[in-house]
Design a protein around this motif. Structure first.
Motif, PDB file in Angstrom:
ATOM      1  N   ALA A  33       2.735   1.793  -8.183  1.00 41.44           N
ATOM      2  CA  ALA A  33       3.342   1.903  -6.858  1.00 41.44           C
ATOM      3  C   ALA A  33       4.104   3.217  -6.702  1.00 41.44           C
ATOM      4  O   ALA A  33       3.869   3.993  -5.792  1.00 41.44           O
ATOM      5  N   GLY A  34       5.018   3.508  -7.618  1.00 37.48           N
ATOM      6  CA  GLY A  34       5.705   4.794  -7.635  1.00 37.48           C
ATOM      7  C   GLY A  34       6.410   5.119  -6.331  1.00 37.48           C
ATOM      8  O   GLY A  34       6.817   4.248  -5.568  1.00 37.48           O
ATOM      9  N   LEU A  35       6.556   6.402  -6.061  1.00 32.98           N
ATOM     10  CA  LEU A  35       7.212   6.889  -4.858  1.00 32.98           C
ATOM     11  C   LEU A  35       6.319   6.665  -3.635  1.00 32.98           C
ATOM     12  O   LEU A  35       5.142   6.993  -3.659  1.00 32.98           O
ATOM     13  N   VAL A  36       6.890   6.100  -2.583  1.00 32.24           N
ATOM     14  CA  VAL A  36       6.144   5.866  -1.348  1.00 32.24           C
ATOM     15  C   VAL A  36       6.919   6.484  -0.190  1.00 32.24           C
ATOM     16  O   VAL A  36       7.769   5.856   0.425  1.00 32.24           O
ATOM     17  N   PRO A  37       6.644   7.753   0.145  1.00 32.81           N
ATOM     18  CA  PRO A  37       7.340   8.403   1.253  1.00 32.81           C
ATOM     19  C   PRO A  37       6.915   7.801   2.587  1.00 32.81           C
ATOM     20  O   PRO A  37       5.815   7.238   2.700  1.00 32.81           O
ATOM     21  N   PRO A  38       7.752   7.899   3.602  1.00 33.82           N
ATOM     22  CA  PRO A  38       7.395   7.311   4.901  1.00 33.82           C
ATOM     23  C   PRO A  38       6.143   7.921   5.522  1.00 33.82           C
ATOM     24  O   PRO A  38       5.486   7.282   6.341  1.00 33.82           O
ATOM     25  N   GLU A  39       5.817   9.144   5.138  1.00 31.13           N
ATOM     26  CA  GLU A  39       4.618   9.783   5.686  1.00 31.13           C
ATOM     27  C   GLU A  39       3.316   9.207   5.115  1.00 31.13           C
ATOM     28  O   GLU A  39       2.237   9.454   5.658  1.00 31.13           O
ATOM     29  N   LEU A  40       3.418   8.470   4.011  1.00 35.32           N
ATOM     30  CA  LEU A  40       2.219   7.899   3.394  1.00 35.32           C
ATOM     31  C   LEU A  40       1.816   6.647   4.170  1.00 35.32           C
ATOM     32  O   LEU A  40       2.372   5.567   3.974  1.00 35.32           O
ATOM     33  N   LEU A  41       0.849   6.787   5.035  1.00 38.44           N
ATOM     34  CA  LEU A  41       0.431   5.684   5.893  1.00 38.44           C
ATOM     35  C   LEU A  41      -0.420   4.668   5.150  1.00 38.44           C
ATOM     36  O   LEU A  41      -0.394   3.476   5.442  1.00 38.44           O
ATOM     37  N   VAL A  42      -1.230   5.124   4.195  1.00 37.49           N
ATOM     38  CA  VAL A  42      -2.086   4.246   3.401  1.00 37.49           C
ATOM     39  C   VAL A  42      -2.011   4.688   1.950  1.00 37.49           C
ATOM     40  O   VAL A  42      -2.249   5.858   1.638  1.00 37.49           O
ATOM     41  N   GLY A  43      -1.667   3.748   1.082  1.00 36.53           N
ATOM     42  CA  GLY A  43      -1.605   4.035  -0.347  1.00 36.53           C
ATOM     43  C   GLY A  43      -2.404   3.018  -1.133  1.00 36.53           C
ATOM     44  O   GLY A  43      -3.551   2.704  -0.792  1.00 36.53           O
ATOM     45  N   LEU A  44      -1.788   2.451  -2.170  1.00 33.78           N
ATOM     46  CA  LEU A  44      -2.490   1.549  -3.072  1.00 33.78           C
ATOM     47  C   LEU A  44      -2.449   0.086  -2.657  1.00 33.78           C
ATOM     48  O   LEU A  44      -3.146  -0.738  -3.247  1.00 33.78           O
ATOM     49  N   GLU A  45      -1.653  -0.235  -1.648  1.00 31.93           N
ATOM     50  CA  GLU A  45      -1.287  -1.630  -1.423  1.00 31.93           C
ATOM     51  C   GLU A  45      -2.451  -2.566  -1.103  1.00 31.93           C
ATOM     52  O   GLU A  45      -2.409  -3.748  -1.453  1.00 31.93           O
ATOM     53  N   THR A  46      -3.499  -2.098  -0.449  1.00 27.88           N
ATOM     54  CA  THR A  46      -4.614  -2.996  -0.101  1.00 27.88           C
ATOM     55  C   THR A  46      -5.952  -2.519  -0.662  1.00 27.88           C
ATOM     56  O   THR A  46      -7.005  -2.897  -0.144  1.00 27.88           O
ATOM     57  N   ALA A  47      -5.925  -1.715  -1.723  1.00 27.50           N
ATOM     58  CA  ALA A  47      -7.172  -1.212  -2.332  1.00 27.50           C
ATOM     59  C   ALA A  47      -8.078  -0.582  -1.283  1.00 27.50           C
ATOM     60  O   ALA A  47      -9.279  -0.824  -1.242  1.00 27.50           O
ATOM     61  N   ASP A  48      -7.478   0.244  -0.431  1.00 29.35           N
ATOM     62  CA  ASP A  48      -8.234   0.855   0.656  1.00 29.35           C
ATOM     63  C   ASP A  48      -9.108   1.990   0.139  1.00 29.35           C
ATOM     64  O   ASP A  48      -9.074   2.348  -1.045  1.00 29.35           O
ATOM     65  N   ASP A  49      -9.893   2.575   1.046  1.00 25.83           N
ATOM     66  CA  ASP A  49     -10.902   3.551   0.650  1.00 25.83           C
ATOM     67  C   ASP A  49     -10.336   4.932   0.349  1.00 25.83           C
ATOM     68  O   ASP A  49     -10.947   5.707  -0.391  1.00 25.83           O
ATOM     69  N   ALA A  50      -9.201   5.277   0.937  1.00 27.74           N
ATOM     70  CA  ALA A  50      -8.615   6.601   0.741  1.00 27.74           C
ATOM     71  C   ALA A  50      -7.126   6.529   1.045  1.00 27.74           C
ATOM     72  O   ALA A  50      -6.651   5.591   1.698  1.00 27.74           O
ATOM     73  N   ALA A  51      -6.399   7.526   0.564  1.00 26.18           N
ATOM     74  CA  ALA A  51      -4.998   7.661   0.941  1.00 26.18           C
ATOM     75  C   ALA A  51      -4.923   8.417   2.266  1.00 26.18           C
ATOM     76  O   ALA A  51      -5.763   9.270   2.561  1.00 26.18           O
ATOM     77  N   VAL A  52      -3.899   8.088   3.059  1.00 29.06           N
ATOM     78  CA  VAL A  52      -3.696   8.766   4.340  1.00 29.06           C
ATOM     79  C   VAL A  52      -2.234   9.192   4.443  1.00 29.06           C
ATOM     80  O   VAL A  52      -1.336   8.366   4.277  1.00 29.06           O
TER      81      VAL A  52
END
Length: 356
Positions: A42-61
């Protein structure tokens, strides 16, 4: 061209140098979950990170401003075919797919290259890179750099970057009860690859394999502009069942797939019945099968095909019923003539039902 013939009497078959091919190389979903759980990912999650690891999505946004967000992803794997140029095309198409699946438009790529320098002729390696470059050129973007290493097995892929409006990001977690599901490409790439590995894939089926795996998922950003489209993902290494289940978990809902409506590549059902199934299919089922209900009356090959790893597979779209015709029109206009409605999203626990 004979689909199974070696390229020359000197160069080894690319697929003979790897223990797996394409998205079938993915770490099994259950093992991956354990690794991520132990990594403190999980690590650092800045407010600008709209999509990260949380739902195993296709890419970071990552949000850049009110009008733009950066889509960033990477994908690479070992050869799924022996032709180096086609391997490069397939790997690049697959990597760019994750940008399209988020609703983004690619802007550039970086090449990831790991090759057994002592075993492969330099012209073979050059052909792999040229295939990737030609695919990126077709997508309208440059390969702007990359990294190379000497490796035991041949590996090629891209870091892919794109742009999307922050309000047009389409995640795998936005599906709603009542939505219909539309699949953009037919299934069966893993089955084809298993037959190719054993030199049992016909030339006609090899051509079908290439046509499917090198078709860019360009409908993605067009679909993201449609108000009725709620979620998009692409079907890759975890198979239709695995990626539909990720969508179900993200939505907190049940997804029902009508198996009779799922498009398959020509001859795939027959090949699967003959035993041409990848090891990744079994690993996929072991990783998530407890959350999948296969109803009575399904063909014997359903489990193997639902979990079949798709290299450069199609987009899976959840949309309001009234938007389905628009979605199918977009797919058809972009050259995806076998896109089909394959199921629906239902209220209920996060599970997958496969119906006859």
């Amino acid at each position: 061209m004979n689909a199974t013939a070696p390229l020359s009497s000197v160069a080894p078959r690319l697929t003979s140098l790897s223990h797996g091919g394409g998205c079938g190389c993915k770490i099994a979903p259950g093992v991956l979950s354990q690794i991520l759980a132990q990594s403190g990912a999980a690590g650092l999650v800045p407010p600008e990170l709209l999509v990260g690891l949380e739902t195993a999505d296709d890419a970071a946004v990552y949000r850049l401003n009110d009008e733009q967000a950066l889509v960033a992803t990477t994908d690479f794997f070992m050869p799924i075919v022996d032709d180096p140029y086609e391997f490069g095309r397939i790997a690049a198409t697959n990597a760019l797919s994750d940008v399209y699946a988020m609703g983004g438009r690619p802007i550039m790529a970086l090449a990831l290259v790991a090759m057994p320098i002592g075993q492969l002729p330099l012209e073979t390696i050059g052909a792999i890179l040229r295939g990737g470059q030609d695919t990126c050129r077709a997508a309208g973007i440059p390969v702007a750099g990359g990294h190379t290493i000497d490796s035991v097995e041949p590996i090629y892929g891209l870091v892919a970057m794109g742009l999307v409006h922050p309000e047009r990001v389409r995640r795998n977690a936005g599906a709603r009860p009542g939505d219909v599901l539309i699949l953009g490409k037919p299934l069966g790439v893993g089955v084809y690859s298993a037959a190719l590995k054993k030199e049992q894939l016909s030339d006609a089926h090899y051509r079908e394999m290439l046509a499917s795996t090198t078709r860019l998922n360009t409908p993605g950003p067009i679909l993201a502009d449609l108000e009725g489209v709620h979620a998009i993902t692409d079907v890759t290494g975890f198979g239709l069942a695995g990626h539909a289940l990720e969508m179900a978990r993200g939505a907190g809902a049940t997804i029902a797939i009508d198996w009779a409506r799922v498009p398959l590549l020509p001859g795939v059902a027959e090949l699967a019945a003959q035993g041409f199934v990848t090891g990744a299919s079994g690993r996929n089922w072991a990783g998530y099968g407890e959350a999948v209900a296969l109803e009575a009356g399904l063909p014997a090959t359903t489990q193997a095909l639902a979990t079949d790893p798709q290299t450069s597979g199609g987009l899976l779209v959840a949309c309001a019923p009234e938007a389905a015709d628009q979605v199918l029109t977009v797919f058809a206009r972009e050259g995806f003539d076998r896109a089909a409605v394959v199921g629906e999203v239902q209220a209920g626990e996060a599970r997958l039902r496969v119906r006859a």
